[in-house]
Design a protein around this motif. Structure first.
Motif, PDB file in Angstrom:
ATOM      1  N   LEU A  87      70.632   2.126  19.077  1.00 43.01           N
ATOM      2  CA  LEU A  87      70.041   3.436  19.372  1.00 43.01           C
ATOM      3  C   LEU A  87      68.564   3.294  19.740  1.00 43.01           C
ATOM      4  O   LEU A  87      68.081   3.940  20.669  1.00 43.01           O
ATOM      5  N   GLN A  90      68.463   1.819  23.188  1.00 49.74           N
ATOM      6  CA  GLN A  90      68.934   2.772  24.196  1.00 49.74           C
ATOM      7  C   GLN A  90      67.863   3.825  24.490  1.00 49.74           C
ATOM      8  O   GLN A  90      67.565   4.107  25.656  1.00 49.74           O
ATOM      9  N   TYR A 101      68.990  -2.178  26.387  1.00 48.47           N
ATOM     10  CA  TYR A 101      70.179  -1.836  25.610  1.00 48.47           C
ATOM     11  C   TYR A 101      71.286  -2.837  25.928  1.00 48.47           C
ATOM     12  O   TYR A 101      71.592  -3.063  27.105  1.00 48.47           O
ATOM     13  N   GLY A 103      74.294  -2.856  23.973  1.00 47.09           N
ATOM     14  CA  GLY A 103      75.551  -2.417  23.347  1.00 47.09           C
ATOM     15  C   GLY A 103      76.596  -2.066  24.393  1.00 47.09           C
ATOM     16  O   GLY A 103      76.424  -2.326  25.591  1.00 47.09           O
ATOM     17  N   HIS A 110      82.855   5.214  22.868  1.00 48.30           N
ATOM     18  CA  HIS A 110      83.393   6.461  22.314  1.00 48.30           C
ATOM     19  C   HIS A 110      84.827   6.760  22.732  1.00 48.30           C
ATOM     20  O   HIS A 110      85.392   7.769  22.306  1.00 48.30           O
ATOM     21  N   LEU A 151      74.346  12.138  29.022  1.00 45.42           N
ATOM     22  CA  LEU A 151      75.406  11.192  28.638  1.00 45.42           C
ATOM     23  C   LEU A 151      76.694  11.918  28.236  1.00 45.42           C
ATOM     24  O   LEU A 151      77.734  11.279  28.041  1.00 45.42           O
TER      25      LEU A 151
HETATM   26  C1  HEM Z   1      74.325  12.189  21.853  1.00 46.78           C
HETATM   27  C2  HEM Z   1      74.754  11.164  22.495  1.00 46.78           C
HETATM   28  C3  HEM Z   1      75.240   9.888  21.858  1.00 46.78           C
HETATM   29  C4  HEM Z   1      74.636   8.680  21.956  1.00 46.78           C
HETATM   30  C5  HEM Z   1      73.338   8.363  22.684  1.00 46.78           C
HETATM   31  C6  HEM Z   1      75.452   7.734  21.228  1.00 46.78           C
HETATM   32  C7  HEM Z   1      75.175   6.383  21.119  1.00 46.78           C
HETATM   33  C8  HEM Z   1      75.984   5.461  20.503  1.00 46.78           C
HETATM   34  C9  HEM Z   1      75.754   4.047  20.473  1.00 46.78           C
HETATM   35  C10 HEM Z   1      74.571   3.334  21.104  1.00 46.78           C
HETATM   36  C11 HEM Z   1      76.762   3.474  19.783  1.00 46.78           C
HETATM   37  C12 HEM Z   1      76.933   1.974  19.480  1.00 46.78           C
HETATM   38  C13 HEM Z   1      77.663   1.287  20.590  1.00 46.78           C
HETATM   39  C14 HEM Z   1      77.985  -0.171  20.253  1.00 46.78           C
HETATM   40  O1  HEM Z   1      78.335  -0.460  19.112  1.00 46.78           O
HETATM   41  O2  HEM Z   1      77.891  -1.038  21.147  1.00 46.78           O
HETATM   42  C15 HEM Z   1      77.637   4.541  19.352  1.00 46.78           C
HETATM   43  C16 HEM Z   1      78.751   4.359  18.573  1.00 46.78           C
HETATM   44  C17 HEM Z   1      79.419   5.392  17.972  1.00 46.78           C
HETATM   45  N1  HEM Z   1      79.279   6.735  18.257  1.00 46.78           N
HETATM   46 FE1  HEM Z   1      77.934   7.551  19.520  1.00 46.78          FE
HETATM   47  N2  HEM Z   1      76.522   8.371  20.702  1.00 46.78           N
HETATM   48  C18 HEM Z   1      76.427   9.705  21.042  1.00 46.78           C
HETATM   49  C19 HEM Z   1      77.299  10.703  20.703  1.00 46.78           C
HETATM   50  C20 HEM Z   1      78.277  10.578  19.744  1.00 46.78           C
HETATM   51  C21 HEM Z   1      79.040  11.673  19.186  1.00 46.78           C
HETATM   52  C22 HEM Z   1      78.917  13.147  19.620  1.00 46.78           C
HETATM   53  C23 HEM Z   1      79.863  11.134  18.238  1.00 46.78           C
HETATM   54  C24 HEM Z   1      80.855  11.780  17.327  1.00 46.78           C
HETATM   55  C25 HEM Z   1      81.060  13.056  17.207  1.00 46.78           C
HETATM   56  C26 HEM Z   1      79.632   9.706  18.222  1.00 46.78           C
HETATM   57  C27 HEM Z   1      80.279   8.811  17.419  1.00 46.78           C
HETATM   58  C28 HEM Z   1      80.112   7.448  17.434  1.00 46.78           C
HETATM   59  C29 HEM Z   1      80.820   6.523  16.555  1.00 46.78           C
HETATM   60  C30 HEM Z   1      81.820   6.913  15.476  1.00 46.78           C
HETATM   61  C31 HEM Z   1      80.395   5.237  16.889  1.00 46.78           C
HETATM   62  C32 HEM Z   1      80.858   3.911  16.233  1.00 46.78           C
HETATM   63  C33 HEM Z   1      80.010   3.634  15.014  1.00 46.78           C
HETATM   64  C34 HEM Z   1      80.576   2.451  14.253  1.00 46.78           C
HETATM   65  O3  HEM Z   1      81.590   2.651  13.608  1.00 46.78           O
HETATM   66  O4  HEM Z   1      79.992   1.369  14.309  1.00 46.78           O
HETATM   67  N3  HEM Z   1      78.665   9.398  19.135  1.00 46.78           N
HETATM   68  N4  HEM Z   1      77.146   5.738  19.801  1.00 46.78           N
END
Ligand code: HEM
Length: 158
Positions: A87, A90, A101, A103, A110, A151
């Motif tokens: 994060l 990013q 970034y 990742g 997602h 995004l």
């Molecule tokens: C607002 C925009 C969002 C951004 C910028 C964002 C960013 C990210 C990033 C950078 C990752 C890690 C990717 C990786 O591991 O390579 C991630 C994972 C994840 N995101 Fe998001 N995300 C967003 C919205 C959401 C929303 C709305 C949800 C759920 C309602 C969500 C749920 C998750 C979950 C569950 C993971 C995996 C975490 C784990 O178990 O390690 N994200 N997201």
């Protein structure tokens, strides 16, 4: 004829002044990254954001695996450490900082979670709250929320 010559000179001068002003403006407006306060300020916002997401009932469904690991391993959870770093990178990269970034793409990260628009907006609200906590001014806050908002099509399920 003289009149035409003078008008052409005036036009050329006008154009060069305009472009000069633009260059100056571009050189003097700091990047969003700098206006936010660089990596230390972004890291503080990300930590506050993660705390708010962890306490947000709308996020329990999707973040359950991460919450379980954090429950077992605490702040040393590799999954949490990696999400936090991703994060920071990013937001740093998107705001013009030196971070890169590395990742997953937003689609890959997602996909399969069936994230709804309500969930997306709820998480964006957590980011907005974190920015307010650090009194990030309206201009910078809106700029960052616009970048993050763009995004949405990659994150919300079709
Ligand atoms: C607002 C925009 C969002 C951004 C910028 C964002 C960013 C990210 C990033 C950078 C990752 C890690 C990717 C990786 O591991 O390579 C991630 C994972 C994840 N995101 Fe998001 N995300 C967003 C919205 C959401 C929303 C709305 C949800 C759920 C309602 C969500 C749920 C998750 C979950 C569950 C993971 C995996 C975490 C784990 O178990 O390690 N994200 N997201």
């Amino acid at each position: 004829m003289k009149m035409v010559k003078i008008s052409v000179i005036a036009l050329v001068m006008g154009l060069s002044f305009t472009s000069c002003n633009k260059d100056e403006e571009m050189a003097t407006t700091p990047s969003l990254y700098d206006r936010l306060g660089g990596v230390s300020a972004i890291s503080a916002v990300v930590d506050e954001f993660i705390g708010r997401v962890a306490a947000n009932p709308d996020m329990v469904r999707t973040f359950q695996p991460l919450l379980t690991e954090v429950g077992e391993k605490g702040a040393n959870s590799p999954r949490l450490i990696s999400l936090r770093q991703n994060l920071i990178d990013q937001i740093g990269e998107a705001s013009g900082g030196p971070q890169k970034y590395t990742g997953k793409s937003m689609v890959a990260a997602h996909t399969g979670m069936n994230i709804t628009e309500v969930e997306f907006n709820s998480l964006a609200g957590n980011l907005s709250g974190a920015l307010d906590k650090f009194s990030v001014p309206m201009t910078e806050k809106n700029e960052l929320l616009t970048v993050i908002g763009s995004l949405k099509p990659s994150i919300v399920a079709k």
